[in-house]
Design a protein around this motif. Structure first.
Motif: not given
Length: 64
Positions: A10-20, A22-25, A51-53
């Motif tokens: 869930g964290f991975r998907q939420g972060f990548r939804a905001v940052r894309g 290609a962004a480092a997790l 975190r992404g925002k």
């Protein structure tokens, strides 16, 4: 199919939804207590979006 008990995914998907994708997790935080009516995946998704925002911790989760 999504595993409702997987906070990390869930964290991975939420972060990548905001940052894309290609962004480092960043490091995945410890799983917080799951609120009533939510799953661990949903809690991870919310934390990843925060975190992404770059928002302060609990910004989304406490606004209900």
């Amino acid at each position: 199919m999504v595993d409702d008990n997987d906070f990390k995914e869930g964290f991975r998907q939420g972060f990548r939804a905001v940052r894309g994708s290609a962004a480092a997790l960043p490091a995945i935080p410890a799983q917080p207590a799951t609120r009533a009516g939510r799953t661990a995946f949903q809690m991870g998704l919310l934390r990843g979006i925060e975190r992404g925002k770059g928002w302060d911790r609990n910004h989304i989760r406490d606004s209900d």
